[in-house]
Design a protein around this motif. Structure first.
Motif, PDB file in Angstrom:
ATOM      1  N   THR A 288      61.979  32.277  52.739  1.00 40.79           N
ATOM      2  CA  THR A 288      63.390  33.205  53.466  1.00 40.79           C
ATOM      3  C   THR A 288      64.350  32.698  53.176  1.00 40.79           C
ATOM      4  O   THR A 288      65.835  33.130  53.059  1.00 40.79           O
ATOM      5  CB  THR A 288      62.817  32.756  55.226  1.00 40.79           C
ATOM      6  OG1 THR A 288      62.509  32.055  55.779  1.00 40.79           O
ATOM      7  CG2 THR A 288      61.685  33.957  54.619  1.00 40.79           C
ATOM      8  N   ARG A 289      64.656  31.243  53.547  1.00 38.21           N
ATOM      9  CA  ARG A 289      66.025  30.920  53.203  1.00 38.21           C
ATOM     10  C   ARG A 289      67.051  30.992  51.494  1.00 38.21           C
ATOM     11  O   ARG A 289      67.918  31.168  51.523  1.00 38.21           O
ATOM     12  CB  ARG A 289      66.067  29.711  53.854  1.00 38.21           C
ATOM     13  CG  ARG A 289      67.429  28.625  53.834  1.00 38.21           C
ATOM     14  CD  ARG A 289      67.591  26.819  54.251  1.00 38.21           C
ATOM     15  NE  ARG A 289      68.916  26.316  53.788  1.00 38.21           N
ATOM     16  CZ  ARG A 289      69.264  25.858  52.402  1.00 38.21           C
ATOM     17  NH1 ARG A 289      68.101  25.875  51.506  1.00 38.21           N
ATOM     18  NH2 ARG A 289      70.400  25.240  52.884  1.00 38.21           N
ATOM     19  N   VAL A 290      66.000  30.654  50.306  1.00 34.81           N
ATOM     20  CA  VAL A 290      66.587  30.289  49.837  1.00 34.81           C
ATOM     21  C   VAL A 290      66.903  32.288  49.387  1.00 34.81           C
ATOM     22  O   VAL A 290      67.991  32.739  48.003  1.00 34.81           O
ATOM     23  CB  VAL A 290      65.388  30.253  48.367  1.00 34.81           C
ATOM     24  CG1 VAL A 290      65.688  28.622  48.555  1.00 34.81           C
ATOM     25  CG2 VAL A 290      64.562  30.806  48.591  1.00 34.81           C
ATOM     26  N   SER A 291      65.318  33.032  49.626  1.00 33.85           N
ATOM     27  CA  SER A 291      66.002  34.468  49.147  1.00 33.85           C
ATOM     28  C   SER A 291      67.271  35.172  49.699  1.00 33.85           C
ATOM     29  O   SER A 291      68.081  35.819  49.309  1.00 33.85           O
ATOM     30  CB  SER A 291      64.580  35.448  49.798  1.00 33.85           C
ATOM     31  OG  SER A 291      65.221  35.555  51.284  1.00 33.85           O
ATOM     32  N   ARG A 292      68.234  34.596  50.804  1.00 34.77           N
ATOM     33  CA  ARG A 292      69.219  34.696  51.313  1.00 34.77           C
ATOM     34  C   ARG A 292      70.670  34.001  50.774  1.00 34.77           C
ATOM     35  O   ARG A 292      70.947  34.848  50.225  1.00 34.77           O
ATOM     36  CB  ARG A 292      69.878  34.176  52.868  1.00 34.77           C
ATOM     37  CG  ARG A 292      68.242  35.223  54.084  1.00 34.77           C
ATOM     38  CD  ARG A 292      68.803  34.642  55.198  1.00 34.77           C
ATOM     39  NE  ARG A 292      69.003  33.484  55.761  1.00 34.77           N
ATOM     40  CZ  ARG A 292      68.154  32.484  56.492  1.00 34.77           C
ATOM     41  NH1 ARG A 292      66.988  33.419  56.485  1.00 34.77           N
ATOM     42  NH2 ARG A 292      68.017  31.429  56.660  1.00 34.77           N
ATOM     43  N   THR A 293      69.916  32.768  50.373  1.00 29.18           N
ATOM     44  CA  THR A 293      70.948  32.133  49.264  1.00 29.18           C
ATOM     45  C   THR A 293      71.469  33.381  48.165  1.00 29.18           C
ATOM     46  O   THR A 293      72.061  33.007  47.867  1.00 29.18           O
ATOM     47  CB  THR A 293      70.616  30.648  49.097  1.00 29.18           C
ATOM     48  OG1 THR A 293      70.287  30.144  50.493  1.00 29.18           O
ATOM     49  CG2 THR A 293      71.387  30.026  47.706  1.00 29.18           C
ATOM     50  N   HIS A 294      70.024  33.124  47.409  1.00 27.02           N
ATOM     51  CA  HIS A 294      70.260  34.288  46.076  1.00 27.02           C
ATOM     52  C   HIS A 294      70.841  35.354  46.598  1.00 27.02           C
ATOM     53  O   HIS A 294      70.637  36.132  45.107  1.00 27.02           O
ATOM     54  CB  HIS A 294      68.962  33.978  45.058  1.00 27.02           C
ATOM     55  CG  HIS A 294      68.581  32.658  45.362  1.00 27.02           C
ATOM     56  ND1 HIS A 294      70.146  31.965  43.720  1.00 27.02           N
ATOM     57  CD2 HIS A 294      68.469  30.963  45.339  1.00 27.02           C
ATOM     58  CE1 HIS A 294      69.108  30.057  43.896  1.00 27.02           C
ATOM     59  NE2 HIS A 294      69.077  30.115  44.858  1.00 27.02           N
ATOM     60  N   GLY A 295      70.695  36.192  47.543  1.00 27.50           N
ATOM     61  CA  GLY A 295      70.796  37.815  47.910  1.00 27.50           C
ATOM     62  C   GLY A 295      69.421  38.083  47.221  1.00 27.50           C
ATOM     63  O   GLY A 295      69.385  39.964  46.792  1.00 27.50           O
ATOM     64  N   ILE A 296      67.972  37.745  47.325  1.00 29.47           N
ATOM     65  CA  ILE A 296      66.293  38.338  46.818  1.00 29.47           C
ATOM     66  C   ILE A 296      66.352  39.371  47.927  1.00 29.47           C
ATOM     67  O   ILE A 296      66.653  38.977  49.197  1.00 29.47           O
ATOM     68  CB  ILE A 296      66.400  37.704  46.093  1.00 29.47           C
ATOM     69  CG1 ILE A 296      66.455  36.750  45.079  1.00 29.47           C
ATOM     70  CG2 ILE A 296      64.816  37.937  45.598  1.00 29.47           C
ATOM     71  CD1 ILE A 296      65.349  35.252  44.830  1.00 29.47           C
ATOM     72  N   PRO A 297      65.794  40.651  47.385  1.00 28.93           N
ATOM     73  CA  PRO A 297      65.633  41.211  48.900  1.00 28.93           C
ATOM     74  C   PRO A 297      64.092  40.573  49.218  1.00 28.93           C
ATOM     75  O   PRO A 297      63.325  40.708  48.221  1.00 28.93           O
ATOM     76  CB  PRO A 297      65.594  42.830  47.549  1.00 28.93           C
ATOM     77  CG  PRO A 297      66.511  43.169  47.336  1.00 28.93           C
ATOM     78  CD  PRO A 297      66.690  41.464  46.643  1.00 28.93           C
ATOM     79  N   VAL A 298      63.460  41.060  49.793  1.00 28.96           N
ATOM     80  CA  VAL A 298      62.514  40.449  50.772  1.00 28.96           C
ATOM     81  C   VAL A 298      60.945  41.691  51.643  1.00 28.96           C
ATOM     82  O   VAL A 298      61.702  42.819  51.521  1.00 28.96           O
ATOM     83  CB  VAL A 298      62.626  39.375  52.013  1.00 28.96           C
ATOM     84  CG1 VAL A 298      61.328  38.755  52.266  1.00 28.96           C
ATOM     85  CG2 VAL A 298      63.407  38.407  51.269  1.00 28.96           C
ATOM     86  N   SER A 299      60.102  41.745  51.574  1.00 23.79           N
ATOM     87  CA  SER A 299      59.360  42.523  51.631  1.00 23.79           C
ATOM     88  C   SER A 299      57.978  41.501  52.076  1.00 23.79           C
ATOM     89  O   SER A 299      58.328  40.065  51.798  1.00 23.79           O
ATOM     90  CB  SER A 299      58.403  43.735  51.164  1.00 23.79           C
ATOM     91  OG  SER A 299      58.001  43.020  49.889  1.00 23.79           O
ATOM     92  N   LEU A 300      57.616  42.184  53.437  1.00 25.17           N
ATOM     93  CA  LEU A 300      56.487  40.921  54.376  1.00 25.17           C
ATOM     94  C   LEU A 300      54.609  41.673  53.623  1.00 25.17           C
ATOM     95  O   LEU A 300      54.290  42.422  53.387  1.00 25.17           O
ATOM     96  CB  LEU A 300      56.521  41.179  55.915  1.00 25.17           C
ATOM     97  CG  LEU A 300      57.987  40.371  56.151  1.00 25.17           C
ATOM     98  CD1 LEU A 300      57.516  40.900  57.761  1.00 25.17           C
ATOM     99  CD2 LEU A 300      58.497  39.202  55.377  1.00 25.17           C
ATOM    100  N   SER A 301      54.030  41.090  53.837  1.00 24.92           N
ATOM    101  CA  SER A 301      52.252  40.767  53.689  1.00 24.92           C
ATOM    102  C   SER A 301      51.794  39.902  53.837  1.00 24.92           C
ATOM    103  O   SER A 301      52.545  38.650  54.388  1.00 24.92           O
ATOM    104  CB  SER A 301      52.892  41.091  51.282  1.00 24.92           C
ATOM    105  OG  SER A 301      52.528  39.647  51.631  1.00 24.92           O
ATOM    106  N   MET A 302      50.171  39.830  54.147  1.00 22.96           N
ATOM    107  CA  MET A 302      50.309  39.774  55.086  1.00 22.96           C
ATOM    108  C   MET A 302      48.366  39.236  54.344  1.00 22.96           C
ATOM    109  O   MET A 302      47.785  38.057  55.007  1.00 22.96           O
ATOM    110  CB  MET A 302      49.138  40.063  56.390  1.00 22.96           C
ATOM    111  CG  MET A 302      48.112  41.284  56.251  1.00 22.96           C
ATOM    112  SD  MET A 302      46.718  40.798  55.492  1.00 22.96           S
ATOM    113  CE  MET A 302      45.814  39.883  56.318  1.00 22.96           C
ATOM    114  N   ASP A 303      48.265  39.055  52.877  1.00 20.94           N
ATOM    115  CA  ASP A 303      47.830  38.466  51.740  1.00 20.94           C
ATOM    116  C   ASP A 303      46.093  39.143  52.143  1.00 20.94           C
ATOM    117  O   ASP A 303      45.621  39.519  51.653  1.00 20.94           O
ATOM    118  CB  ASP A 303      47.720  36.473  51.478  1.00 20.94           C
ATOM    119  CG  ASP A 303      47.863  36.668  50.566  1.00 20.94           C
ATOM    120  OD1 ASP A 303      46.662  36.662  50.037  1.00 20.94           O
ATOM    121  OD2 ASP A 303      47.885  35.187  50.778  1.00 20.94           O
TER     122      ASP A 303
END
Length: 456
Positions: A288-303
């Motif tokens: 989550t932190r690196v996604s914010r740092t690099h501006g990468i969009p995120v989605s969630l999943s439960m695997d």
């Protein structure tokens, strides 16, 4: 109206008087607001809307109206052994499914797992699921997977995969091509994807599978940044050979270098975070932190439900908890104290809804409560769900599966007054029982019991 009664598809639905968590660009929260659905779309959002004479009215007062949640990575077939691997490591998971017993799943077992998983997703307010279906050893298995998904009133994307053969082999087989063109004749990432991993072998044996995906006009979803399994070399190969697009989803992406994150960000790709999985199985820390740092969009999943929960409330809680724990530990190492959390509840709710729509190339079509959007909607309402003081925080930390009162998918009522509509749960139970019986008999009782605490 009886909760079990099906909803006429041309009948309007009015969700009356709820607190609407819109997940729009401003992340607005609208108290005491109605949502009117006509056909498959949201027709109006506002206070005290007039009630069409033939409308079904859902009393949402005291509850939350939110977009349907979107899971971008779930191995539905493995739900047939739900909870079995609670104490596994990732290595033990690979041993059980990849090396030993995954090949024992017959087409009817894939159907049973998919059916139960699809039902539990809709029951939990997850209206769209990417079925990361890597147990498709034959096209007969794939036919069974599709048949199960089409029997449940949700949106499901079949991400076709086969852990028992290299992707360059199964994706180029005539049987696969025929299956894809019969069931998914159009290039729609909301219906069909390819699911496989890139080993990092410089020969790039996965090239042929990427070329098939390109020919079919569908994206690839891939596990990446899994500690000890695949890492920076795979991400680099995808980019060097021109296969990275804005619809490429990197699942986990939890143990990569800054260079890999820069490559993902530069191509517009997205990360699917499975925080329960990453924390428990060891793919790496949820990024989550690196996604914010690099501006990468995120989605969630439960695997996979072979280990973890089948809802995104747990995923949201795990994601927010992991991020905050990491920030606190970093601060402690510097002798500092965190006084303001960087990741907020409204951001995580967005990841669980609109973030998933974005990953599928459908931001603007669903994932928010706005006029003109697809009517994929969830009402959270429970006798004990009070007071409602922080709606986003309530969704993340307070809501549970049994709070899901009403679910609409494309305007169709799929759950009403806490009860699923048009679902034969007993048939699903019998099918899963037959699968478990088959596996126990095939494996042998001693090996089955050993699987609970599988040695390596």
């Amino acid at each position: 109206m009886s909760p079990d009664r099906a909803h006429a598809p041309d009948r309007p639905v009015l969700l009356r008087g709820g607190t609407v968590v819109t997940v729009d660009a401003a992340r607005r929260v609208l108290p005491d607001t109605d949502v009117l659905v006509r056909g498959t779309r949201i027709a109006a959002v506002g206070p005290r809307l007039p009630v069409p004479p033939d409308a079904e009215v859902v009393d949402a007062r005291g509850g939350i109206v939110m977009p349907g949640m979107v899971d971008t990575h779930r191995h539905l077939w493995q739900t047939a052994v739900r909870g079995y691997g609670a104490d596994w490591t990732l290595t033990q998971y690979f041993v059980w499914f990849y090396q030993r017993y995954g090949a024992l799943f017959r087409p009817e077992d894939i159907h049973a797992g998919n059916l139960l998983a699809a039902i539990e997703a809709v029951d939990a307010g997850v209206t769209t699921v990417v079925d990361w279906s890597h147990g498709l050893r034959t096209t007969e298995h794939a036919e069974a997977a599709v048949d199960a998904l089409r029997s449940v009133p949700g949106r499901f994307v079949l991400a076709y995969g086969n852990i028992h053969r290299p992707p360059g082999v199964w994706a180029t087989s005539p049987g696969f091509r025929d299956f894809a063109r019969r069931h998914f004749p159009g290039s729609d990432p909301l219906r069909f994807q390819l699911a496989f991993d890139v080993t990092g072998d410089p020969v790039f044996p996965e090239r042929a599978a990427f070329e098939v995906a390109r020919d079919l006009g569908v994206p690839v979803t891939t596990h990446a940044g899994v500690w000890g399994v695949n890492g920076d070399a795979g991400v680099r190969l995808i980019h060097e050979h021109g296969f990275a697009t804005e619809l490429t989803v990197y699942v986990h992406a939890a143990s990569l270098s800054d260079e890999s994150y820069r490559l993902i960000a530069g191509s517009g790709g997205t990360i699917s975070i499975s925080a329960e999985s990453e924390q428990s199985a060891g793919q790496g820390y949820p990024p989550t932190r690196v996604s914010r740092t690099h501006g990468i969009p995120v989605s969630l999943s439960m695997d996979t439900s072979a280990w973890w929960s089948g809802d995104l409330f747990s995923a949201m809680r795990a994601t927010l908890g992991a991020d905050r724990a990491h920030e606190h530990l970093r601060a402690h190492a510097r002798g500092e104290t965190i006084t303001r959390n960087a990741l907020r509840a409204d951001q995580v709710v967005e990841w669980a809804t609109r973030g998933g729509a974005r990953a599928l190339g459908r931001d603007g079509e669903f994932g928010s409560v706005e006029v003109g959007r697809a009517a994929d909607l969830v009402v959270l309402k429970h006798d004990l769900a009070f007071p409602l003081l922080h709606p986003h925080g309530h969704i993340v930390f307070q809501a549970q599966r049994d709070h899901v009162h009403t679910v609409l998918v494309g305007g169709r009522v799929a759950k009403r007054e806490h009860r699923l509509v048009g679902v034969d749960l007993q048939a699903a139970r019998r099918a899963v029982e037959r699968t478990v019986e088959h596996l126990r008999r095939s494996i042998g009782e001693a090996a089955w019991q050993e699987g609970v605490d599988l040695p390596v």
